[in-house]
Design a protein around this motif. Structure first.
Motif, PDB file in Angstrom:
ATOM      1  N   MET A 144     -17.238  39.439  -9.046  1.00 47.52           N
ATOM      2  CA  MET A 144     -17.462  40.845  -9.388  1.00 47.52           C
ATOM      3  C   MET A 144     -16.672  41.252 -10.636  1.00 47.52           C
ATOM      4  SD  MET A 144     -19.675  42.204  -7.315  1.00 47.52           S
ATOM      5  CE  MET A 144     -19.387  43.972  -7.331  1.00 47.52           C
ATOM      6  N   VAL A 145     -15.493  40.672 -10.827  1.00 46.12           N
ATOM      7  CA  VAL A 145     -14.729  40.949 -12.044  1.00 46.12           C
ATOM      8  C   VAL A 145     -15.488  40.427 -13.264  1.00 46.12           C
ATOM      9  CG1 VAL A 145     -12.626  40.411 -13.330  1.00 46.12           C
ATOM     10  CG2 VAL A 145     -12.474  41.049 -10.926  1.00 46.12           C
ATOM     11  N   VAL A 146     -16.075  39.248 -13.146  1.00 41.00           N
ATOM     12  CA  VAL A 146     -16.886  38.705 -14.241  1.00 41.00           C
ATOM     13  C   VAL A 146     -18.040  39.656 -14.549  1.00 41.00           C
ATOM     14  CG1 VAL A 146     -18.412  36.821 -14.939  1.00 41.00           C
ATOM     15  CG2 VAL A 146     -16.278  36.320 -13.749  1.00 41.00           C
ATOM     16  N   MET A 147     -18.682  40.186 -13.506  1.00 43.40           N
ATOM     17  CA  MET A 147     -19.766  41.150 -13.709  1.00 43.40           C
ATOM     18  C   MET A 147     -19.276  42.379 -14.474  1.00 43.40           C
ATOM     19  SD  MET A 147     -20.911  44.307 -12.424  1.00 43.40           S
ATOM     20  CE  MET A 147     -20.402  44.479 -10.731  1.00 43.40           C
ATOM     21  N   LEU A 207     -28.884  45.449  -0.377  1.00 49.11           N
ATOM     22  CA  LEU A 207     -29.754  44.304  -0.075  1.00 49.11           C
ATOM     23  C   LEU A 207     -29.060  42.990  -0.441  1.00 49.11           C
ATOM     24  CD1 LEU A 207     -33.210  45.648  -1.336  1.00 49.11           C
ATOM     25  CD2 LEU A 207     -32.420  45.424   1.032  1.00 49.11           C
ATOM     26  N   LEU A 208     -28.413  42.954  -1.591  1.00 50.60           N
ATOM     27  CA  LEU A 208     -27.697  41.746  -2.001  1.00 50.60           C
ATOM     28  C   LEU A 208     -26.542  41.452  -1.047  1.00 50.60           C
ATOM     29  CD1 LEU A 208     -27.201  39.466  -4.040  1.00 50.60           C
ATOM     30  CD2 LEU A 208     -25.792  41.080  -5.360  1.00 50.60           C
ATOM     31  N   ALA A 209     -25.894  42.489  -0.554  1.00 54.02           N
ATOM     32  CA  ALA A 209     -24.759  42.297   0.358  1.00 54.02           C
ATOM     33  C   ALA A 209     -25.181  41.580   1.630  1.00 54.02           C
ATOM     34  CB  ALA A 209     -24.130  43.648   0.693  1.00 54.02           C
ATOM     35  N   PHE A 210     -26.350  41.915   2.155  1.00 54.92           N
ATOM     36  CA  PHE A 210     -26.831  41.237   3.362  1.00 54.92           C
ATOM     37  C   PHE A 210     -27.043  39.744   3.102  1.00 54.92           C
ATOM     38  CE2 PHE A 210     -28.236  45.562   4.668  1.00 54.92           C
ATOM     39  CZ  PHE A 210     -27.575  45.596   5.894  1.00 54.92           C
ATOM     40  N   HIS A 211     -27.468  39.426   1.874  1.00 54.29           N
ATOM     41  CA  HIS A 211     -27.655  38.008   1.515  1.00 54.29           C
ATOM     42  C   HIS A 211     -26.311  37.298   1.347  1.00 54.29           C
ATOM     43  CE1 HIS A 211     -29.009  34.415  -0.587  1.00 54.29           C
ATOM     44  NE2 HIS A 211     -28.184  34.718  -1.580  1.00 54.29           N
ATOM     45  N   LEU A 212     -25.350  37.960   0.705  1.00 53.17           N
ATOM     46  CA  LEU A 212     -24.075  37.317   0.406  1.00 53.17           C
ATOM     47  C   LEU A 212     -23.162  37.230   1.624  1.00 53.17           C
ATOM     48  CD1 LEU A 212     -23.205  38.979  -3.035  1.00 53.17           C
ATOM     49  CD2 LEU A 212     -24.127  36.688  -2.644  1.00 53.17           C
ATOM     50  N   ALA A 213     -23.305  38.144   2.556  1.00 55.78           N
ATOM     51  CA  ALA A 213     -22.357  38.233   3.677  1.00 55.78           C
ATOM     52  C   ALA A 213     -22.314  36.962   4.510  1.00 55.78           C
ATOM     53  CB  ALA A 213     -22.712  39.432   4.560  1.00 55.78           C
ATOM     54  N   ASP A 214     -23.449  36.290   4.660  1.00 56.71           N
ATOM     55  CA  ASP A 214     -23.493  35.102   5.514  1.00 56.71           C
ATOM     56  C   ASP A 214     -22.692  33.937   4.942  1.00 56.71           C
ATOM     57  OD1 ASP A 214     -25.140  36.397   7.324  1.00 56.71           O
ATOM     58  OD2 ASP A 214     -26.974  35.768   6.300  1.00 56.71           O
ATOM     59  N   GLY A 215     -22.485  33.906   3.639  1.00 58.35           N
ATOM     60  CA  GLY A 215     -21.793  32.775   3.036  1.00 58.35           C
ATOM     61  C   GLY A 215     -20.323  33.011   2.755  1.00 58.35           C
ATOM     62  N   HIS A 216     -19.775  34.132   3.253  1.00 57.46           N
ATOM     63  CA  HIS A 216     -18.375  34.455   2.958  1.00 57.46           C
ATOM     64  C   HIS A 216     -17.673  34.967   4.205  1.00 57.46           C
ATOM     65  CE1 HIS A 216     -18.845  34.082  -1.447  1.00 57.46           C
ATOM     66  NE2 HIS A 216     -20.080  34.495  -1.210  1.00 57.46           N
ATOM     67  N   VAL A 219     -27.082  44.882 -13.472  1.00 54.47           N
ATOM     68  CA  VAL A 219     -27.699  45.315 -14.727  1.00 54.47           C
ATOM     69  C   VAL A 219     -29.046  45.987 -14.472  1.00 54.47           C
ATOM     70  CG1 VAL A 219     -28.637  44.533 -16.933  1.00 54.47           C
ATOM     71  CG2 VAL A 219     -26.496  43.562 -16.066  1.00 54.47           C
ATOM     72  N   THR A 220     -29.884  45.354 -13.648  1.00 57.30           N
ATOM     73  CA  THR A 220     -31.226  45.887 -13.398  1.00 57.30           C
ATOM     74  C   THR A 220     -31.166  47.225 -12.674  1.00 57.30           C
ATOM     75  OG1 THR A 220     -32.103  43.630 -13.253  1.00 57.30           O
ATOM     76  CG2 THR A 220     -33.469  45.406 -12.354  1.00 57.30           C
ATOM     77  N   GLY A 221     -30.352  47.293 -11.628  1.00 58.30           N
ATOM     78  CA  GLY A 221     -30.287  48.528 -10.840  1.00 58.30           C
ATOM     79  C   GLY A 221     -29.853  49.720 -11.667  1.00 58.30           C
ATOM     80  N   LYS A 222     -28.788  49.556 -12.433  1.00 62.76           N
ATOM     81  CA  LYS A 222     -28.268  50.670 -13.227  1.00 62.76           C
ATOM     82  C   LYS A 222     -29.219  51.024 -14.367  1.00 62.76           C
ATOM     83  CE  LYS A 222     -24.487  53.199 -13.220  1.00 62.76           C
ATOM     84  NZ  LYS A 222     -24.083  53.969 -12.036  1.00 62.76           N
ATOM     85  N   ALA A 223     -29.720  50.014 -15.069  1.00 63.80           N
ATOM     86  CA  ALA A 223     -30.574  50.265 -16.225  1.00 63.80           C
ATOM     87  C   ALA A 223     -31.899  50.905 -15.819  1.00 63.80           C
ATOM     88  CB  ALA A 223     -30.824  48.960 -16.978  1.00 63.80           C
ATOM     89  N   GLY A 242     -21.701  29.346  -6.085  1.00 62.37           N
ATOM     90  CA  GLY A 242     -21.012  30.453  -6.732  1.00 62.37           C
ATOM     91  C   GLY A 242     -21.724  30.918  -7.988  1.00 62.37           C
ATOM     92  N   LEU A 243     -22.270  29.953  -8.751  1.00 60.34           N
ATOM     93  CA  LEU A 243     -23.014  30.318  -9.957  1.00 60.34           C
ATOM     94  C   LEU A 243     -24.284  31.092  -9.612  1.00 60.34           C
ATOM     95  CD1 LEU A 243     -22.674  27.060 -12.100  1.00 60.34           C
ATOM     96  CD2 LEU A 243     -21.659  29.308 -12.576  1.00 60.34           C
ATOM     97  N   ILE A 244     -24.961  30.677  -8.536  1.00 62.08           N
ATOM     98  CA  ILE A 244     -26.159  31.401  -8.098  1.00 62.08           C
ATOM     99  C   ILE A 244     -25.789  32.818  -7.668  1.00 62.08           C
ATOM    100  CG2 ILE A 244     -27.961  31.499  -6.333  1.00 62.08           C
ATOM    101  CD1 ILE A 244     -27.975  28.429  -6.347  1.00 62.08           C
ATOM    102  N   ASP A 245     -24.694  32.929  -6.913  1.00 62.47           N
ATOM    103  CA  ASP A 245     -24.230  34.265  -6.506  1.00 62.47           C
ATOM    104  C   ASP A 245     -23.900  35.132  -7.716  1.00 62.47           C
ATOM    105  OD1 ASP A 245     -24.517  33.549  -3.883  1.00 62.47           O
ATOM    106  OD2 ASP A 245     -22.374  33.238  -3.493  1.00 62.47           O
ATOM    107  N   LEU A 246     -23.282  34.541  -8.727  1.00 61.68           N
ATOM    108  CA  LEU A 246     -22.929  35.287  -9.928  1.00 61.68           C
ATOM    109  C   LEU A 246     -24.175  35.793 -10.651  1.00 61.68           C
ATOM    110  CD1 LEU A 246     -20.906  36.306 -12.008  1.00 61.68           C
ATOM    111  CD2 LEU A 246     -20.926  34.031 -13.066  1.00 61.68           C
ATOM    112  N   VAL A 247     -25.189  34.937 -10.764  1.00 61.62           N
ATOM    113  CA  VAL A 247     -26.444  35.345 -11.406  1.00 61.62           C
ATOM    114  C   VAL A 247     -27.085  36.493 -10.636  1.00 61.62           C
ATOM    115  CG1 VAL A 247     -28.796  34.615 -11.961  1.00 61.62           C
ATOM    116  CG2 VAL A 247     -26.872  33.106 -12.479  1.00 61.62           C
TER     117      VAL A 247
END
Length: 425
Positions: A380-383, A115-124, A324-328, A312-317
């Protein structure tokens, strides 16, 4: 290679090793796995700080291809060891609990990642939208099995019930992630996709012919055997590893799959010489201590956060929240559904959120395939760093040392009673 290039290369290698050891020791001093400091060593000399001037002076452009070659070799040895140290018995012993947790801890972060990928794909700018969507799902779902094992060992959790379940769950989850990454490689495309039809043949030869041959070569040496057998065993293992890496790369998969599968297929029974003669330890010292820090540095050189803007900061958040949420939630919900106590479910969720080195390997593949651009790779490395850093402090709260000792004692008592109970029956 000219004399000047050789001088520069040797100096660069010394700098890489010194940085990795220094920051690795600093990470251990604050209760973090050494690998976290080693990853940061690459980022610190990259373009994020001082406009990349550190890298220009310490690692000139002329030596980067040589460092890249050594990094490839180090990564191949690491993936081989990861496959070899994958305990088949551990996966079987934990049974329903480990599989249930692993599937849930994979499916939920994968779905959220998609779901996040569909959101991020348009900006990259991405070469393959489908490849990116699948890739981000896989990257969100992975757990760093080697780093997790190190955390468990450092905190004396290996002999606890929760330690065994977390290891088996992480191993199962990572197997699913590697399979999905293989699909991403196919989707991303290559010049000779018809060669992928040979993958079943490759696996059949590996299991049906190579594995039995290696078992004969690696069978424990008789008394009085000299060192020639040991050197022959090392040559057989390394030669097979190189051929397996070549085969998967030639077929259109990444060489890391060849290394991982070769390690997983290596026979366990009747191969005591691998451990008793220190062959595995020798490979670990070569790959993990010497060559893998080179991989960290070359990967860190590609991380550039110097131009990170508000978007970029919004994407990082968003990436951090999703990871974190998905795995936890996935791990915690499955553990509770399987009637694990709340505290143990929380510990398991914390452990499986560790990504570290395995995430870095997957991200490097994604960048190479073009399914990630430079900015997304950096985020993603920061994550990966943040989720690995989180594990230590949270574990110290949820699972204090006194409780670990109690659980270890209880687990030892259960193991001691089992033979007696069986005999009584």
């Amino acid at each position: 290679m000219t004399s000047t290039q050789a001088e520069t290369l040797f100096l660069a290698l010394a700098v890489v090793l010194a940085l990795a050891r220094l920051l690795g020791a600093a990470a251990r001093a604050i209760g973090q796995p050494a690998v976290l400091g080693e990853i940061l060593s690459g980022i610190l000399i990259g373009p994020t700080f001082f406009h990349g001037n550190l890298a220009k002076h310490l690692l000139p452009t002329a030596v980067l291809p040589y460092l890249g070659s050594l990094a490839v070799l180090g990564l191949a040895i690491f993936m081989f060891l990861t496959g070899y140290e994958l305990e088949h018995a551990l996966l079987r012993s934990q049974g329903r609990t480990a599989i249930g947790v692993a599937v849930s801890a994979f499916v939920l972060p994968f779905g959220l990642g998609v779901l996040l990928a569909f959101h991020l794909a348009d900006g990259h700018h991405l070469q393959s939208r489908t490849g990116f969507v699948l890739f981000l799902g896989a990257a969100m779902a992975v757990t760093a099995f080697p780093v997790l094992a190190r955390i468990l060992a450092d905190r004396n959790m290996m002999q606890t019930r929760i330690g065994g379940i977390s290891l088996a769950s992480a191993a199962t989850s990572d197997l699913l992630a590697w399979l999905l990454l293989a699909i991403v490689v196919v989707v991303a495309g290559g010049p000779a996709q018809w060669r992928l039809a040979l993958v079943p043949v490759y696996l059949a030869v590996l299991i049906g012919a190579v594995r039995p041959a290696l078992r004969r070569i690696l069978r424990a040496a008789p008394d009085g055997a000299d060192a020639a057998l040991t050197s022959g065993a090392v040559a057989a293992v390394l030669g097979g590893l190189m051929l397996s890496c070549w085969a998967t790369e030639w077929m259109g998969l990444h060489y890391i799959f060849g290394a991982f599968v070769f390690g997983a297929a290596l026979p366990r029974g009747g191969t005591e010489q691998l451990r008793s003669d220190g062959i595995v330890d020798s490979l670990r010292n070569l790959g993990v201590v010497f060559l893998l820090p080179i991989f960290f540095v070359t990967a860190g050189l590609k991380v550039d956060l110097s131009h990170l803007g508000s978007r970029g900061l919004i994407d990082l958040v968003l990436i951090l929240l999703t990871a974190v949420t998905g795995k936890a939630v996935g791990a915690f919900a499955a553990a509770r559904a399987l009637r694990m106590p709340t505290r143990e479910a929380g510990i398991l969720a914390t452990l499986l959120n560790t990504r570290g080195l395995t995430e870095l390997v997957i991200l490097s593949v994604g960048l190479q395939l073009g399914v990630l651009d430079q900015e997304l790779y950096s985020l993603m490395v920061v994550m990966a760093v943040v989720t690995t850093f989180m594990a230590g402090p949270i574990l110290r709260v949820l699972y204090p040392d006194a409780q670990i000792e109690l659980d270890r004692t209880a687990a030892a008592a259960v193991r001691t009673k089992q033979p007696a109970t069986a005999a009584a029956r």
